[in-house]
Design an enzyme around this catalytic site. Structure first.
Site, short mmCIF file in Angstrom:
data_model
loop_
_atom_site.label_atom_id
_atom_site.label_comp_id
_atom_site.label_asym_id
_atom_site.label_seq_id
_atom_site.Cartn_x
_atom_site.Cartn_y
_atom_site.Cartn_z
CB CYS A 2 -0.93 0.09 1.19
SG CYS A 2 -1.94 -1.37 1.44
NE ARG A 27 4.53 1.65 -0.58
CZ ARG A 27 5.65 1.27 0.00
NH1 ARG A 27 6.80 1.47 -0.62
NH2 ARG A 27 5.66 0.72 1.18
CD1 TRP A 75 -1.05 -6.08 -3.82
CD2 TRP A 75 -0.83 -6.80 -1.71
NE1 TRP A 75 -0.75 -7.42 -3.86
CE2 TRP A 75 -0.60 -7.89 -2.59
CE3 TRP A 75 -0.75 -7.02 -0.34
CZ2 TRP A 75 -0.30 -9.17 -2.13
CZ3 TRP A 75 -0.45 -8.30 0.13
CH2 TRP A 75 -0.23 -9.35 -0.77
CG ASN A 100 2.41 0.31 3.98
OD1 ASN A 100 3.54 0.77 3.87
ND2 ASN A 100 2.15 -0.93 3.67
N GLY A 101 0.53 -1.87 6.10
CA GLY A 101 1.07 -2.85 7.04
C GLY A 101 -0.01 -3.82 7.48
CD GLU A 482 13.53 -13.78 -12.58
OE1 GLU A 482 13.21 -14.27 -11.48
OE2 GLU A 482 13.14 -12.66 -12.96
CE LYS A 486 9.95 -11.59 -13.91
NZ LYS A 486 10.88 -11.08 -12.97
CD GLU A 489 6.81 -11.79 -11.24
OE1 GLU A 489 6.93 -11.14 -10.22
OE2 GLU A 489 7.68 -11.78 -12.15
CG HIS A 505 13.63 -38.26 -9.74
ND1 HIS A 505 13.81 -39.61 -9.56
CD2 HIS A 505 14.84 -37.76 -10.08
CE1 HIS A 505 15.10 -39.92 -9.73
NE2 HIS A 505 15.74 -38.80 -10.05
CE LYS A 604 9.78 -2.73 -9.53
NZ LYS A 604 9.92 -4.11 -10.01
C1 G6P Z 1 7.65 -8.53 -5.18
C2 G6P Z 1 7.93 -8.11 -6.61
C3 G6P Z 1 9.04 -8.97 -7.20
C4 G6P Z 1 10.28 -8.91 -6.32
C5 G6P Z 1 9.95 -9.29 -4.87
C6 G6P Z 1 11.12 -8.99 -3.94
O1 G6P Z 1 7.10 -9.80 -5.16
O2 G6P Z 1 6.76 -8.22 -7.39
O3 G6P Z 1 9.36 -8.49 -8.50
O4 G6P Z 1 11.24 -9.78 -6.82
O5 G6P Z 1 8.85 -8.51 -4.41
O6 G6P Z 1 11.33 -7.61 -3.93
P1 G6P Z 1 12.67 -6.89 -3.58
O7 G6P Z 1 12.34 -5.42 -3.67
O8 G6P Z 1 13.02 -7.30 -2.18
O9 G6P Z 1 13.69 -7.31 -4.56
#
Ligand code: G6P
Length: 609
Positions: A2, A27, A75, A100-101, A482, A486, A489, A505, A604
């Site tokens: 948030c 956020r 969020w 926020n929290g 990764e 991606k 996501e 396995h 993010k």
């Molecule tokens: C969120 C973001 C990801 C990121 C993760 C860790 O889930 O959507 O893209 O990798 O947080 O964030 P940081 O800021 O600690 O790299």
């Protein structure tokens, strides 16, 4: 998560608040709201489900006026995304509050407040805070004292900001576990979750400490520490050379950020050469710490965790340093046995991720010889709390799915490998090879970006699929992870990554003609092993999408699609192959019509547990 913005000024603040929210949307973006105290001391409120643009529309239809106000982009944690659960929350028709929290003891507090006669309208944990504040105001406390009393009863994490029609010029705020920064203006003051939200109105900031309570008005600014004592906190000037968050001709921030990688990687690497000693880019005292390091513990979340997984291969193979990697949400609660002389390395694009921050803060007093953070955000909580800091030079990353932050983290981790390797297992020649590879990296990434159209053509096959498997071996396994992350996501296709040797396995049972299998297959020591695994897929009707250089010897044929990658030095292959997988996800999501930059349910910066 948030985002919070607040203002106490002598001018209309609605546009300042909205602009702040637009900049904080990374956020969270499932609902948004704003409360202003108008000239007649009435509370004015808008709350909307959806992104900040919905709030803008509401404001255009029915403009709210006022010089004191708070705003929020959400969020959801407790209570579904809806207008009712959106912040601000109200009590007694006089108070409005944003949060926020997570308030962990909200259930017990809610029961007490209901017993006192308070009626709850939302399903949020936040609403207890505004009613608690109201109850302390009714006891005759000024707003500041009511906030100080309230926070004593809260368990969990919070950044809070409140306005009250009985204190029409003031905003009172508090923080613990969630970030909050004061923006110092001339005849006006502001608050926000991130200084980025306020760069439009000031370049002077105060980063609040844990437990601080702050009262702002147009002409005053007072900060009190956790014990209630007035305190002065350092003011920081942040250059007005604001990075402009524009698309620069690209359709999405994610695509722009993918294409910025050659420059970002070069800028991140250049730091090691720009300073008198190679270790200086990790901060003062780094050399003395590195001399003592015998092991490394990496802690991170999400994409940053994958960077840590890659680094483990580099640190153990090249530097001969034992390395453990763990997601922060597990690490922070686990009873651990740590080797002597271990360096704690946290990796975080934002520098604010709650679990990673808690992992750092909960580390035992003598558990680690020092902490090092690799982050993209100067002045972030992790940067301020760590002994050593490596700043990636990715520039602002707006797309929720991390791209250039990840690859620049890898450069930082490779420089750390060099720093530790130089003191141990790494020969001069190997060090030189790595440096040359890093110098050439931006070019190899550029060559990969030029494969965009070929990757776009490949991506069409993924559109009707519901699942995808990503395979890699050795250091390419975390790159497969990764790539899968991606894809899920931003395209919402379920994707899993496996070390290719594990296929037999279990996951091999999933392979049929409906399951695309992506292989990260550069020519390396494990290539022949990987080829055998891919044959196992082919012979069961699986369709292969192989990212490989010419030296790997793959040929496109029926049910095998080869994407020809540039041949580059071994050590930087994880970085170069990542870029191709980023483009694959981007094109799949684009064709599926999802919101590439703001995928559903995500944010993010994850500042809650
Ligand atoms: C969120 C973001 C990801 C990121 C993760 C860790 O889930 O959507 O893209 O990798 O947080 O964030 P940081 O800021 O600690 O790299």
């Amino acid at each position: 998560m948030c985002g919070i913005v607040a203002a106490a000024a002598r001018r209309e603040v609605s546009e300042i608040l909205l602009e702040g929210l637009r900049r904080l949307e990374y956020r969270g973006y499932d609902s948004a709201g704003m409360a202003l105290v108008d000239n007649e001391h009435n509370l004015q409120l808008h709350k909307q489900q959806g992104k900040v643009c919905e709030l803008e529309k509401a404001q255009a239809m029915r403009p709210l006026l006022g010089c004191t106000g708070i705003a929020h982009t959400r969020w959801a944690t407790h209570g579904e995304p809806s207008a009712v659960n959106a912040h601000p929350h109200i009590s007694g028709q006089r108070l409005a509050l944003v949060h926020n929290g997570i308030i962990e003891n909200h259930a017990a507090l809610r029961e007490q407040l209901i017993a006192q006669g308070y009626e709850f309208t939302s399903a949020t944990d936040t609403e207890v805070v505004v009613h608690l504040l109201h109850s302390f105001l009714l006891q005759g406390n000024p707003l500041l004292a009511a906030m100080q009393e309230t926070v004593c009863l809260l368990e969990g994490a919070y950044a809070l900001a409140v306005v009250d029609i009985e204190h029409p010029d003031e905003v009172v705020a508090a923080r613990k576990g969630s970030p909050l920064v004061v923006g110092v203006g001339i005849g006006e003051n502001f608050l926000a979750s991130d200084q980025l939200a306020l760069r439009q109105v000031t370049d002077r900031f105060i980063f609040l400490e844990e437990g601080d309570v702050v009262q702002i008005s147009p002409s005053s600014l007072q900060i009190f520490d956790e014990s209630g004592n007035p305190v002065e906190r350092a003011r920081t000037m942040i250059s007005a050379a604001v990075e402009v968050a524009d698309l620069g001709g690209f359709d999405h921030y994610m695509l722009k950020e993918i294409h910025e990688q050659p420059r970002a990687l070069a800028a991140t690497f250049a730091q090691s050469a720009a300073l008198p000693a190679a270790d200086d880019c990790f901060g003062a005292g780094a050399a003395a710490v590195f001399d003592r390091v015998r092991a490394v513990q990496i802690v991170a979340c999400g994409t940053s965790f994958h960077a840590g997984m890659v680094a483990r291969y580099w640190l153990e193979e090249l530097a001969g340093i034992p390395c453990q990697v763990e997601v922060a949400s597990e690490f922070r609660y686990r009873k651990r046995v740590t080797r002597p002389d271990t360096l704690l390395v946290t990796i975080s694009q934002s520098g604010e991720t709650a679990d990673t921050l808690a992992a750092l803060r909960n580390a035992g007093a003598d558990e680690f010889i020092a902490s090092l953070v690799i982050s993209n955000v100067d002045n972030s909580s992790l940067v301020r709390d760590s002994d050593l800091v490596f700043l990636t030079r990715a520039g602002m990353e707006i797309g929720v799915a991390s791209t250039k932050a990840f690859t620049t983290q890898l450069v930082g981790l490779l420089l750390l490998t060099l720093a530790l390797g130089r003191r141990g297992a790494m020969t001069e020649q190997k060090q030189q090879e790595v440096m040359v590879a890093l110098q050439g990296l931006p070019d190899y990434v550029q060559q990969t970006l030029e494969l965009d159209s070929a990757i776009e053509r490949l991506s069409g096959a993924f559109i009707p699929r519901h699942h995808a498997l990503f395979l890699g071996r050795g250091i390419q396994y975390p790159i497969a992870m990764e790539g899968a992350l991606k894809l899920k996501e931003i395209s919402y296709i379920h994707a899993e990554a496996y070390p290719a040797g594990e296929l037999k396995h279990g996951p091999l049972a999933l392979v049929d003609d409906d399951m695309p299998v992506v292989a990260v297959a550069p020519s390396d020591d494990l290539l022949e092993k990987l080829k055998s695994n891919l044959e196992e897929v082919r012979s069961r009707g699986g369709e292969l999408y192989v990212f490989a250089d010419r030296q790997a010897g793959f040929v496109s044929e029926a049910r095998v699609h080869v994407l020809p990658m540039p041949h580059c030095p071994e050590v930087i292959k994880p970085i170069v192959y990542t870029v191709a997988l980023q483009l694959l996800s981007y094109h799949v999501a684009l064709q599926k019509g999802t919101d590439v930059d703001k995928p559903r349910n995500l944010a993010k910066s994850v500042t809650v547990e």
